[in-house]
Every structure is written in C-alpha cells, then in structure tokens.
Design an enzyme around this catalytic site. Sequence first.
Site, PDB file in Angstrom:
ATOM      1  N   ASP A  13       0.812  -1.228   0.000  1.00  0.00           N
ATOM      2  CA  ASP A  13       0.000   0.000   0.000  1.00  0.00           C
ATOM      3  C   ASP A  13       0.843   1.274   0.000  1.00  0.00           C
ATOM      4  O   ASP A  13       0.439   2.297   0.553  1.00  0.00           O
ATOM      5  CB  ASP A  13      -0.972   0.016   1.195  1.00  0.00           C
ATOM      6  CG  ASP A  13      -1.866  -1.199   1.186  1.00  0.00           C
ATOM      7  OD1 ASP A  13      -2.264  -1.622   0.090  1.00  0.00           O
ATOM      8  OD2 ASP A  13      -2.145  -1.741   2.272  1.00  0.00           O
ATOM      9  N   LYS A  16       1.891   1.914  -5.175  1.00  0.00           N
ATOM     10  CA  LYS A  16       2.441   1.292  -6.389  1.00  0.00           C
ATOM     11  C   LYS A  16       1.539   1.529  -7.593  1.00  0.00           C
ATOM     12  O   LYS A  16       2.008   1.743  -8.706  1.00  0.00           O
ATOM     13  CB  LYS A  16       2.616  -0.227  -6.171  1.00  0.00           C
ATOM     14  CG  LYS A  16       3.574  -0.574  -5.052  1.00  0.00           C
ATOM     15  CD  LYS A  16       3.639  -2.067  -4.807  1.00  0.00           C
ATOM     16  CE  LYS A  16       2.361  -2.640  -4.231  1.00  0.00           C
ATOM     17  NZ  LYS A  16       2.056  -2.197  -2.859  1.00  0.00           N
ATOM     18  N   HIS A  41      -4.772  -1.793  -5.637  1.00  0.00           N
ATOM     19  CA  HIS A  41      -3.992  -0.672  -6.165  1.00  0.00           C
ATOM     20  C   HIS A  41      -4.947   0.417  -6.623  1.00  0.00           C
ATOM     21  O   HIS A  41      -5.770   0.203  -7.501  1.00  0.00           O
ATOM     22  CB  HIS A  41      -3.111  -1.135  -7.337  1.00  0.00           C
ATOM     23  CG  HIS A  41      -2.092  -2.162  -6.949  1.00  0.00           C
ATOM     24  ND1 HIS A  41      -1.287  -2.798  -7.843  1.00  0.00           N
ATOM     25  CD2 HIS A  41      -1.746  -2.651  -5.738  1.00  0.00           C
ATOM     26  CE1 HIS A  41      -0.482  -3.633  -7.196  1.00  0.00           C
ATOM     27  NE2 HIS A  41      -0.760  -3.570  -5.917  1.00  0.00           N
ATOM     28  N   GLN A 223       1.839  -6.235  -3.093  1.00  0.00           N
ATOM     29  CA  GLN A 223       2.318  -6.334  -1.695  1.00  0.00           C
ATOM     30  C   GLN A 223       3.618  -5.539  -1.514  1.00  0.00           C
ATOM     31  O   GLN A 223       3.760  -4.502  -2.119  1.00  0.00           O
ATOM     32  CB  GLN A 223       2.482  -7.809  -1.281  1.00  0.00           C
ATOM     33  CG  GLN A 223       1.177  -8.570  -1.195  1.00  0.00           C
ATOM     34  CD  GLN A 223       0.602  -8.965  -2.550  1.00  0.00           C
ATOM     35  OE1 GLN A 223       1.275  -9.560  -3.358  1.00  0.00           O
ATOM     36  NE2 GLN A 223      -0.644  -8.632  -2.796  1.00  0.00           N
TER      37      GLN A 223
HETATM   38  P1  GDP Z   1      -0.719   0.239  -3.593  1.00  0.00           P
HETATM   39  O1  GDP Z   1      -1.361  -0.995  -3.089  1.00  0.00           O
HETATM   40  O2  GDP Z   1       0.741   0.286  -3.327  1.00  0.00           O
HETATM   41  O3  GDP Z   1      -1.042   0.537  -5.034  1.00  0.00           O
HETATM   42  O4  GDP Z   1      -1.323   1.451  -2.733  1.00  0.00           O
HETATM   43  P2  GDP Z   1      -2.891   1.667  -2.364  1.00  0.00           P
HETATM   44  O5  GDP Z   1      -3.601   2.113  -3.585  1.00  0.00           O
HETATM   45  O6  GDP Z   1      -3.424   0.487  -1.637  1.00  0.00           O
HETATM   46  O7  GDP Z   1      -2.773   2.822  -1.295  1.00  0.00           O
HETATM   47  C1  GDP Z   1      -2.179   4.040  -1.585  1.00  0.00           C
HETATM   48  C2  GDP Z   1      -3.212   5.165  -1.440  1.00  0.00           C
HETATM   49  O8  GDP Z   1      -2.562   6.412  -1.414  1.00  0.00           O
HETATM   50  C3  GDP Z   1      -4.206   5.253  -2.577  1.00  0.00           C
HETATM   51  O9  GDP Z   1      -5.438   5.695  -2.061  1.00  0.00           O
HETATM   52  C4  GDP Z   1      -3.601   6.289  -3.510  1.00  0.00           C
HETATM   53  O10 GDP Z   1      -4.579   6.972  -4.300  1.00  0.00           O
HETATM   54  C5  GDP Z   1      -2.994   7.221  -2.515  1.00  0.00           C
HETATM   55  N1  GDP Z   1      -1.772   7.917  -2.951  1.00  0.00           N
HETATM   56  C6  GDP Z   1      -0.748   7.462  -3.725  1.00  0.00           C
HETATM   57  N2  GDP Z   1       0.239   8.375  -3.790  1.00  0.00           N
HETATM   58  C7  GDP Z   1      -0.160   9.422  -3.025  1.00  0.00           C
HETATM   59  C8  GDP Z   1       0.439  10.676  -2.647  1.00  0.00           C
HETATM   60  O11 GDP Z   1       1.568  10.993  -3.023  1.00  0.00           O
HETATM   61  N3  GDP Z   1      -0.289  11.484  -1.806  1.00  0.00           N
HETATM   62  C9  GDP Z   1      -1.531  11.151  -1.346  1.00  0.00           C
HETATM   63  N4  GDP Z   1      -2.167  11.990  -0.534  1.00  0.00           N
HETATM   64  N5  GDP Z   1      -2.111   9.988  -1.674  1.00  0.00           N
HETATM   65  C10 GDP Z   1      -1.448   9.139  -2.492  1.00  0.00           C
HETATM   66  P1  IMO Z   2      -1.000  -4.240  -2.148  1.00  0.00           P
HETATM   67  O1  IMO Z   2      -0.535  -4.796  -3.464  1.00  0.00           O
HETATM   68  C1  IMO Z   2      -1.066  -4.702   2.178  1.00  0.00           C
HETATM   69  C2  IMO Z   2      -1.219  -8.800   3.729  1.00  0.00           C
HETATM   70  C3  IMO Z   2      -2.480  -9.248   4.431  1.00  0.00           C
HETATM   71  C4  IMO Z   2      -1.889 -10.233   5.429  1.00  0.00           C
HETATM   72  C5  IMO Z   2      -0.753 -10.892   4.644  1.00  0.00           C
HETATM   73  C6  IMO Z   2      -1.122 -12.231   4.020  1.00  0.00           C
HETATM   74  O2  IMO Z   2      -2.274  -3.482  -2.214  1.00  0.00           O
HETATM   75  O3  IMO Z   2       0.109  -3.497  -1.482  1.00  0.00           O
HETATM   76  P2  IMO Z   2      -2.593 -12.920   1.920  1.00  0.00           P
HETATM   77  O4  IMO Z   2      -4.055 -12.735   1.641  1.00  0.00           O
HETATM   78  O5  IMO Z   2      -1.709 -12.311   0.895  1.00  0.00           O
HETATM   79  O6  IMO Z   2      -2.237 -14.349   2.210  1.00  0.00           O
HETATM   80  O7  IMO Z   2      -2.344 -12.135   3.308  1.00  0.00           O
HETATM   81  O8  IMO Z   2      -0.431  -9.963   3.605  1.00  0.00           O
HETATM   82  N1  IMO Z   2      -1.420  -8.270   2.358  1.00  0.00           N
HETATM   83  C7  IMO Z   2      -1.342  -6.970   2.044  1.00  0.00           C
HETATM   84  N2  IMO Z   2      -1.135  -5.888   2.824  1.00  0.00           N
HETATM   85  N3  IMO Z   2      -1.193  -4.563   0.844  1.00  0.00           N
HETATM   86  C8  IMO Z   2      -1.373  -5.642   0.048  1.00  0.00           C
HETATM   87  O9  IMO Z   2      -1.360  -5.566  -1.285  1.00  0.00           O
HETATM   88  C9  IMO Z   2      -1.492  -6.914   0.650  1.00  0.00           C
HETATM   89  N4  IMO Z   2      -1.704  -8.161   0.170  1.00  0.00           N
HETATM   90  C10 IMO Z   2      -1.634  -8.979   1.231  1.00  0.00           C
HETATM   91  O10 IMO Z   2      -3.126  -8.176   5.065  1.00  0.00           O
HETATM   92  O11 IMO Z   2      -1.292  -9.536   6.495  1.00  0.00           O
HETATM   93 MG    MG Z   3      -2.893  -1.583  -1.808  1.00  0.00          MG
END
Ligand code: GDP
Ligand code: IMO
Ligand code: MG
Length: 427
Positions: A13, A16, A41, A223
């Site tokens: 999170d 990416k 994502h 992840q």
């Molecule tokens: P990922 O799993 O790595 O793709 O990340 P997620 O989408 O789960 O979580 C990242 C969150 O932060 C999302 O809601 C994005 O829209 C947001 N985000 C990404 N880059 C930025 C940033 O530079 N600033 C802010 N405020 N939000 C961001």
């Molecule tokens: P993105 O790509 C954050 C965590 C789960 C749990 C552990 C194992 O959005 O960054 P699983 O279902 O994979 O066997 O769970 O991994 N987990 C994540 N945490 N971001 C993710 O994906 C995750 N994908 C799995 O919360 O702790």
């Molecule tokens: Mg994520």
Amino acid sequence: MPALVLLGAQWGDEGKGKATDLLGGSVDYVVRYQGGNNAGHTVVVGDQKYALHLLPSGILSPGCTPVIGNGVVVDPSVLFSELSGLNERGVDTSKLLISGNAHIITPYNVTVDKVTERFLGKRKIGTTGRGIGPTYADKINRVGIRVQDLYDESILTQKVEAALDAKNQMLTKLYNRRAIAVGQVVEELLGYADKLAPYVADTVLVLNQALDDDKVVLFEGGQGTLLDIDHGTYPFVTSSNPTAGGACTGAGVGPTKISRVIGILKAYTTRVGAGPFPTELFDEDGEALRRIGGERGVTTGRDRRCGWFDAVIARYATRVNGLTDFFLTKLDVLTGWEQIPVCVAYEIDGKRVEELPYSQSDFHHAKPVYEMLPGWSEDISKAKSFSELPKNAQAYVKALEEMSGAPISAIGVGPGRDETIEINSFL
Ligand code: GDP
Ligand code: IMO
Ligand code: MG
C-alpha cells in the site's frame, strides 16, 4: 531493452498503483509477476478513481499491453468482474495477456484460506481471505491447477481430484466442514475456459521478444518487501516473492535484463494484518495519519495500522531488492506536524541495532530509536519541483534519502497522476 521493476519497499500500500499508472503512458508492457487479487492498487485519473486488484495498473494506459505473468495466482471470477467493471467505464481491456502457466485460485483454495485463519484464532495472519496462501501451497505441492489445464477436461479432472483428496479429508475430519465435489469444481472451472481463451498466451516468449525489440517493460509488484515469503516478517507475510527477484521467476525474464529497480516508499509506514511493526502508533498521531492518509484497505476495507517512517526497513529494502531508485509517496500527508519522528535504528534488549535483525524474536522486541526532524505547515500538493517544497520538507526528503541508501527520484504530493514531483527520469 529497458526493463524496470517497481515494487513496494515496506508492507504494501505504498502507492504502487499510482506510480505504475504514471509510467504506464511511456511503457509498452506492464506485468504483474506475483500475488493475485490480495492486492488493492488505487489509481486516480482526473476525477476518476479505479481500484485494481488482479489486473496490472498499466491497463488504464491505452498504448500499454497489460500482462499477468506465470507467477501470479488468478481467480477467474474476480478477473471477469474486474474486466467488466472497467469495460463499463469505457476502458479497453482487449490487449490483456495471461500466462498459461499462471495458477488458478479455485473455490476450495478460498475456503481453505478462510477456515485455516479461523482455526488459527489469535495466531492468525490476517490474510485477505482470497485463497492466496493455499493456491501457492498447491503450486509448491505440485497439485495446483494452471490456466492451461482448463483446456483438457480429463487432465483438469485428475488434477482437481488430486488436489481435493487430502483437502476433503482435512475439511471434513479436522474442520468439520462439508466435502467439496470434484465434478462441481471442474464444471465451474470449465465454464471460464472459452472466455479466458483470447487472453491466454506464452507470455515468457512475448516479453523476451519485446525486450529484444527494445520495448519498455515494467514489472509491477503487488504487496511489499516486508510481506515477501523469503525476506519478509515470516510468518506474517504473503505467500509469494514481491521482491525484485520475483520479477524474474514470475515473468520468465533473466536478471541480466533488469535495468532499474524502483522501490515505492511511503513517507511514513502502514501495515494491514498481523505481525511486528516497530514504529506502529497507538495514539492520536497514528489516528491522524490514518485519517489524513485515508489509510483503509482497498481490498478488505480494514483500517491500516499506521506509524512513523522506518529507515531500517528502507535500508533493508534497498539491499534485498538492489534498488536503484525510490519513489517517495504521500509526503503531503505529513504536512502540519511541528516535528516528525523518523526511526533511524532499533533498540533490541538494550543494544542499538542499525540493520534489520534476521531473528524473528529480535524483531518482535525491536523498539524504534527516533530522530526528530522539523516539520512544515505549507500546502505542498501543488508543488511541481523539488525547489518549490518548503525547506523543511526538502530536508525531510534528503534525510530519508541519506538513511535509505538509494536516490529519491520522484515524490508524491497527492493521489492524482500529476501530483508528482519528478527529480530523475525513470526512462
Ligand atoms: P498500492 O497498493 O501500493 O497501489 O497502494 P494503495 O492504492 O493500496 O494505497 C495508496 C493510497 O494512497 C491510494 O489511495 C492512492 O490513491 C494514494 N496515494 C498514492 N500516492 C499518493 C500521494 O503521493 N499522496 C496522497 N495523498 N495519496 C497518495
Ligand atoms: P497491495 O498490493 C497490504 C497482507 C495481508 C496479510 C498478509 C497475508 O495493495 O500493497 P494474503 O491474503 O496475501 O495471504 O495475506 O499480507 N497483504 C497486504 N497488505 N497490501 C497488500 O497488497 C497486501 N496483500 C496482502 O493483510 O497480512
Ligand atoms: Mg494496496
């Protein structure tokens, strides 16, 4: 032959999806190489917000071919609902390619994920419940079902029988559940075969030919480094290799082809699910990071655990991935703190430790050693260059860079594509 890997440097999170989407306009292929629909994502394009789980974030860039590599685990029902959701919003998904060697998340794998978590009780991992672990376990146990198996009914039936043999014993005798019928599973899986067929390809060949033709290929990790089955905080990890080496095995591309490895790094730290997290905050600061950063899981809707930046982890990510660059995200979220603590080392049993301890018990005892950096109060979300950032924000970025061991080549100051400060070009 520029091949770039973009991966999470912390516990997932990190942003990416946004970073991949940003580069998507300039690359020819975006490839998922591990994980499955446990990923969430978020990509924000103009006033549109997309949540992608299984599909590579490059799917939103019209010139880019999205690829699901052999290392990914595919839940066909999720795949088709994600595809139709995008089609309804006018996104063309027809270029998608899926490896015939990718493994399928079957309905029984989802069941096993849920029942085993329930039986672990307090010791549970806090998985996403999507069947990820059991599907990779089947792969390693050599009883997995691959995409290509959907095109040979007799082989498929034999493989489902082999997989269910032991599982049904476990479900009925250990977990007090009903047995799962082979015929029902086979019928469901065969139901996807025709719909899946146009996407199935020899992705290893496609990607290697693309690299030979000087096309740009971006490998998008799901992840993060600390969730890696080998290099993460085992057993509180996912069941695949999000680290850079995973791109080679999960896509069939040799390490000599990879030219750049970009670690996506949040300006603070979050984690979802169970497991150690030295800088976790249980106070108002943690609550504020969660609120301002919108730290709620995209896949499961769970609140993310929040804490200060941990440079020990960033250094570790640089090392195990051979990072060439960082993309620092969510710097804007830290606006408004007078002082920002940054973890520079740990104290473990009274001793100062500079690097991530390899021993699980030591890591569970690690207490953060903080250095205080001065904060800033100006709105930074409109900044377009490094020099437009307030001096203290610049100093925060420079300090993180120095502690983390690789140059920070881009900075996120908001969720949108254009809310990014580019320092060094990635291409
Ligand atoms: P990922 O799993 O790595 O793709 O990340 P997620 O989408 O789960 O979580 C990242 C969150 O932060 C999302 O809601 C994005 O829209 C947001 N985000 C990404 N880059 C930025 C940033 O530079 N600033 C802010 N405020 N939000 C961001
Ligand atoms: P993105 O790509 C954050 C965590 C789960 C749990 C552990 C194992 O959005 O960054 P699983 O279902 O994979 O066997 O769970 O991994 N987990 C994540 N945490 N971001 C993710 O994906 C995750 N994908 C799995 O919360 O702790
Ligand atoms: Mg994520």
